[in-house]
Structure formats: C-alpha cells, structure tokens
Design a protein around this motif. Structure first.
Motif, mmCIF file in Angstrom:
data_model
loop_
_atom_site.group_PDB
_atom_site.id
_atom_site.type_symbol
_atom_site.label_atom_id
_atom_site.label_comp_id
_atom_site.label_asym_id
_atom_site.label_seq_id
_atom_site.Cartn_x
_atom_site.Cartn_y
_atom_site.Cartn_z
ATOM 1 N N LYS A 64 0.828 -1.200 0.000
ATOM 2 C CA LYS A 64 0.000 0.000 0.000
ATOM 3 C C LYS A 64 0.866 1.255 0.000
ATOM 4 O O LYS A 64 0.358 2.358 -0.140
ATOM 5 N N PHE A 65 2.176 1.088 0.204
ATOM 6 C CA PHE A 65 3.109 2.207 0.063
ATOM 7 C C PHE A 65 3.895 2.010 -1.224
ATOM 8 O O PHE A 65 3.656 1.061 -1.965
ATOM 9 N N ASN A 66 4.829 2.904 -1.507
ATOM 10 C CA ASN A 66 5.448 2.971 -2.834
ATOM 11 C C ASN A 66 6.545 1.925 -3.019
ATOM 12 O O ASN A 66 7.742 2.220 -2.971
ATOM 13 N N GLU A 67 6.124 0.687 -3.226
ATOM 14 C CA GLU A 67 7.036 -0.407 -3.560
ATOM 15 C C GLU A 67 6.348 -1.274 -4.619
ATOM 16 O O GLU A 67 5.119 -1.361 -4.664
ATOM 17 N N LYS A 68 7.134 -1.920 -5.449
ATOM 18 C CA LYS A 68 6.570 -2.774 -6.487
ATOM 19 C C LYS A 68 5.921 -4.013 -5.883
ATOM 20 O O LYS A 68 6.350 -4.510 -4.841
ATOM 21 N N ASP A 69 4.889 -4.520 -6.555
ATOM 22 C CA ASP A 69 4.269 -5.779 -6.144
ATOM 23 C C ASP A 69 5.300 -6.903 -6.192
ATOM 24 O O ASP A 69 6.226 -6.888 -7.009
ATOM 25 N N ILE A 70 5.128 -7.878 -5.306
ATOM 26 C CA ILE A 70 6.002 -9.054 -5.292
ATOM 27 C C ILE A 70 5.231 -10.202 -5.920
ATOM 28 O O ILE A 70 4.203 -10.647 -5.401
ATOM 29 N N LEU A 71 5.733 -10.691 -7.052
ATOM 30 C CA LEU A 71 5.050 -11.712 -7.837
ATOM 31 C C LEU A 71 5.762 -13.053 -7.721
ATOM 32 O O LEU A 71 6.934 -13.121 -7.321
ATOM 33 N N GLN A 72 5.067 -14.104 -8.076
ATOM 34 C CA GLN A 72 5.701 -15.411 -8.198
ATOM 35 C C GLN A 72 6.686 -15.386 -9.369
ATOM 36 O O GLN A 72 6.544 -14.600 -10.308
ATOM 37 N N ASN A 73 7.693 -16.243 -9.294
ATOM 38 C CA ASN A 73 8.696 -16.291 -10.357
ATOM 39 C C ASN A 73 8.046 -16.634 -11.692
ATOM 40 O O ASN A 73 7.245 -17.584 -11.787
ATOM 41 N N GLU A 74 8.411 -15.876 -12.712
ATOM 42 C CA GLU A 74 7.834 -16.094 -14.038
ATOM 43 C C GLU A 74 8.162 -17.498 -14.542
ATOM 44 O O GLU A 74 9.295 -17.962 -14.452
ATOM 45 N N GLY A 75 7.168 -18.165 -15.057
ATOM 46 C CA GLY A 75 7.331 -19.521 -15.555
ATOM 47 C C GLY A 75 7.155 -20.587 -14.497
ATOM 48 O O GLY A 75 7.095 -21.784 -14.829
ATOM 49 N N GLN A 76 7.082 -20.166 -13.213
ATOM 50 C CA GLN A 76 6.909 -21.125 -12.124
ATOM 51 C C GLN A 76 5.649 -20.817 -11.303
ATOM 52 O O GLN A 76 5.489 -21.343 -10.205
ATOM 53 N N GLU A 77 4.771 -19.996 -11.848
ATOM 54 C CA GLU A 77 3.585 -19.583 -11.113
ATOM 55 C C GLU A 77 2.645 -20.767 -10.855
ATOM 56 O O GLU A 77 2.563 -21.696 -11.651
ATOM 57 N N VAL A 78 1.951 -20.686 -9.731
ATOM 58 C CA VAL A 78 0.987 -21.720 -9.339
ATOM 59 C C VAL A 78 -0.372 -21.049 -9.188
ATOM 60 O O VAL A 78 -0.527 -20.083 -8.430
ATOM 61 N N ASN A 79 -1.366 -21.552 -9.909
ATOM 62 C CA ASN A 79 -2.718 -21.004 -9.806
ATOM 63 C C ASN A 79 -3.329 -21.304 -8.438
ATOM 64 O O ASN A 79 -2.970 -22.290 -7.784
ATOM 65 N N PHE A 80 -4.267 -20.461 -8.048
ATOM 66 C CA PHE A 80 -4.994 -20.667 -6.790
ATOM 67 C C PHE A 80 -6.206 -21.553 -7.075
ATOM 68 O O PHE A 80 -7.067 -21.191 -7.882
ATOM 69 N N PRO A 81 -6.315 -22.706 -6.421
ATOM 70 C CA PRO A 81 -7.451 -23.608 -6.683
ATOM 71 C C PRO A 81 -8.774 -23.011 -6.198
ATOM 72 O O PRO A 81 -8.809 -22.296 -5.189
ATOM 73 N N ARG A 82 -9.842 -23.321 -6.894
ATOM 74 C CA ARG A 82 -11.179 -22.871 -6.512
ATOM 75 C C ARG A 82 -12.004 -24.067 -6.056
ATOM 76 O O ARG A 82 -11.731 -25.220 -6.393
ATOM 77 N N ASN A 83 -13.021 -23.774 -5.251
ATOM 78 C CA ASN A 83 -13.968 -24.786 -4.773
ATOM 79 C C ASN A 83 -13.298 -25.892 -3.967
ATOM 80 O O ASN A 83 -13.727 -27.048 -3.988
ATOM 81 N N GLN A 84 -12.251 -25.532 -3.255
ATOM 82 C CA GLN A 84 -11.599 -26.457 -2.327
ATOM 83 C C GLN A 84 -10.844 -25.646 -1.289
ATOM 84 O O GLN A 84 -10.550 -24.460 -1.488
ATOM 85 N N TRP A 85 -10.542 -26.293 -0.168
ATOM 86 C CA TRP A 85 -9.804 -25.603 0.889
ATOM 87 C C TRP A 85 -8.332 -25.468 0.507
ATOM 88 O O TRP A 85 -7.721 -26.425 0.027
ATOM 89 N N VAL A 86 -7.806 -24.255 0.698
ATOM 90 C CA VAL A 86 -6.418 -23.940 0.351
ATOM 91 C C VAL A 86 -5.763 -23.260 1.553
ATOM 92 O O VAL A 86 -6.302 -22.282 2.092
ATOM 93 N N GLU A 87 -4.615 -23.768 1.969
ATOM 94 C CA GLU A 87 -3.890 -23.155 3.074
ATOM 95 C C GLU A 87 -2.950 -22.073 2.545
ATOM 96 O O GLU A 87 -2.164 -22.304 1.625
ATOM 97 N N ILE A 88 -3.022 -20.892 3.163
ATOM 98 C CA ILE A 88 -2.110 -19.792 2.864
ATOM 99 C C ILE A 88 -1.285 -19.501 4.109
ATOM 100 O O ILE A 88 -1.841 -19.319 5.194
ATOM 101 N N ILE A 89 0.028 -19.471 3.952
ATOM 102 C CA ILE A 89 0.935 -19.059 5.027
ATOM 103 C C ILE A 89 1.796 -17.925 4.481
ATOM 104 O O ILE A 89 2.475 -18.091 3.454
ATOM 105 N N TRP A 90 1.770 -16.802 5.166
ATOM 106 C CA TRP A 90 2.460 -15.589 4.713
ATOM 107 C C TRP A 90 3.376 -15.106 5.826
ATOM 108 O O TRP A 90 2.918 -14.808 6.917
ATOM 109 N N GLU A 91 4.673 -15.059 5.547
ATOM 110 C CA GLU A 91 5.661 -14.584 6.510
ATOM 111 C C GLU A 91 6.313 -13.299 6.013
ATOM 112 O O GLU A 91 6.697 -13.208 4.844
ATOM 113 N N VAL A 92 6.436 -12.323 6.919
ATOM 114 C CA VAL A 92 7.045 -11.039 6.569
ATOM 115 C C VAL A 92 8.046 -10.647 7.655
ATOM 116 O O VAL A 92 7.673 -10.522 8.827
ATOM 117 N N LYS A 93 9.310 -10.479 7.271
ATOM 118 C CA LYS A 93 10.292 -9.887 8.171
ATOM 119 C C LYS A 93 10.206 -8.385 8.002
ATOM 120 O O LYS A 93 10.341 -7.852 6.896
#
Length: 263
Positions: A163-192
């Motif tokens: 939300k501040f002036n930094e570029k978005d952090i994306l998945q590595n190009e060519g190695q992206e993984v889609n987010f599954p729909r209609n099923q339970w998906v675990e998200i773990i997000w760590e930030v130092k």
C-alpha cells in the motif's frame, strides 16, 4: 520583531528536542504494546456477535461496505471442526471498494521481527476474481495510519501488493501456481519487518513455497511517527474479502486462522 536565539540557547533547544525524540522512540513499545499471537478456529462461538465482544478479546471490527455484503458463522463448509466464517461481497464499482472482512487490531509486530499470518480459504465458483484481496497486514490509527501490505489474487495467482510505494512481489515467471477454486487452500504468509531494504517475504500455498523474496522494504518509512502514524510496526491483521474484484460478487469461507510472531 523577532529576536533570534543565541547559539547557546539554540544548542539547548536542540538537545531538548533530540532528547524528546529519543524518549518517545524508546517508549514506543510501551505506548503501543499488544499481543503478538492470536488464533481462532471459530468453534467456540454460538453466534457471530460473540466474535466482537469489547476490549478486543477476540476480533476488533468488521467491514461491510454494501448493504448486501455479509459475514456469518457458518456450518455448511469448514476445514476443521464444524464451523467457519462465510464472507459475501458484491462487486466493487465506481462507488468504491466492496468489502466484507474482519480484523484483529491492537496487536504488536515490530521492526526486526518476523510475523506469520496463516489461514485456510475456500473461494466458491469459477467466475473471474481478478484483484480480489484476501488478507491485509498494516498499522491502525484513527488518522494517518501507516499503509501496509496485502495479498491479491491476479490472473488466478497470489501476489503481494504494497500500500506504500514499492513494487508488487510476484511469483517467479514460468513457475507460477494457480490458486485452486472450490476447495480448501492453506495460505501461510511470513514477513520480516524492515523500513529499509532488509526485510523479506515468503508465501506458501498448500505447503508449496510460491514466493521467496529477500531485501525488501516491508514497512513504510518512518519520519515523525507521531504525525505520520508509522511507528515501525504493524498492529492490524485483516482477513476475508478485504476488497473485492470489480468483475463479480464473490463468496468465500475462512477457517483455522493464526497470527503470530515467529522470531
């Protein structure tokens, strides 16, 4: 007529001002103390109102920016136990972002620490969910809150937006993984947390590390925190539909959340 201060008086004023800043800086953690651990599987509640009792015992507040947007305790889908939270939001439009979310505030995650946010998500349907926001980490304040970071779903893939002036952090190009729909998906997000380029961001989806980014600024720069609202920390964790896509109304479920300092 303005009478200039002599050098001796100017020096004393400078020392007093510096001392005041040091005193305030050293006491930030005392002034803005809070827990760095919160966990909820939604099993203990018999009604939704119990989530929002006084003094931030559990959750702090909800956002419903449209009359048709809802949050409810639900038993039709769950990752564990018998209950989860169900969120529904209309599409965003020219009137602004459509939200249906719940937040835990008055927490305390400080610069130099690593905060972990995890939850299980179920996104219903297969319709477009471009720029659906699922989780926010930021600072709270009545005025001038320090902007933070959030998870967005773009082109069916998770990314981290600042939300501040930094570029978005994306998945590595060519190695992206889609987010599954209609099923339970675990998200773990760590930030130092760092106001310099010494922070890091990691994101796991169903146990797979999909983002591992180093040398990031993960906190907004802190000039005069008591004016800017940025204190070198984050204190608010928000989940749900923190901002909906402009494409479609969406319904999601969330279960087994955990917010914690890991080091």
């Amino acid at each position: 007529m303005v009478i200039p201060l002599n050098r001796s008086k100017m020096k004393k004023v400078g020392i007093l001002f510096t001392g005041l800043l040091l005193f305030v800086a050293c006491n930030k953690k005392k002034f803005f103390d809070g827990p760095n651990f919160f966990q909820d599987d939604f099993e203990a509640y018999t009604s939704f109102d119990e989530l929002l009792i006084d003094n931030d015992v559990y959750w702090s507040f909800t956002q419903h920016t449209r009359d048709a947007n809802t949050i409810e305790l639900d038993t039709s889908k769950f990752h564990s136990g018998l209950k989860s939270l169900k969120f529904h939001a209309q599409a965003s439009d020219s009137e602004g972002a459509s939200k249906a979310s719940i937040a835990k505030q008055n927490m305390a995650f400080w610069e130099g620490e690593t905060v972990r946010l995890s939850a299980w998500y179920f996104i219903d349907g297969t319709q477009s969910a471009e720029w659906l926001f699922l989780m926010d980490l930021e600072e709270q304040a009545t005025i001038g809150a320090g902007p933070g970071m959030r998870l967005a779903l773009v082109d069916e893939k998770l990314r981290i937006e600042h939300k501040f002036n930094e570029k978005d952090i994306l998945q590595n190009e060519g190695q992206e993984v889609n987010f599954p729909r209609n099923q339970w998906v675990e998200i773990i997000w760590e930030v130092k947390l760092s106001r310099k380029d010494k922070g890091s961001v990691k994101l796991w989806q169903n146990g797979q590390l999909i983002i591992d980014s180093q040398n990031n600024r993960t906190l907004p720069k802190d000039l005069l925190y008591f004016q800017q609202g940025t204190k070198g920390m984050y204190s608010s964790c928000e989940i749900g539909i923190t901002a909906n896509s402009k494409d479609n109304p969406l319904t999601i479920w969330i279960d087994d959340i955990l917010f914690e300092k890991v080091n």
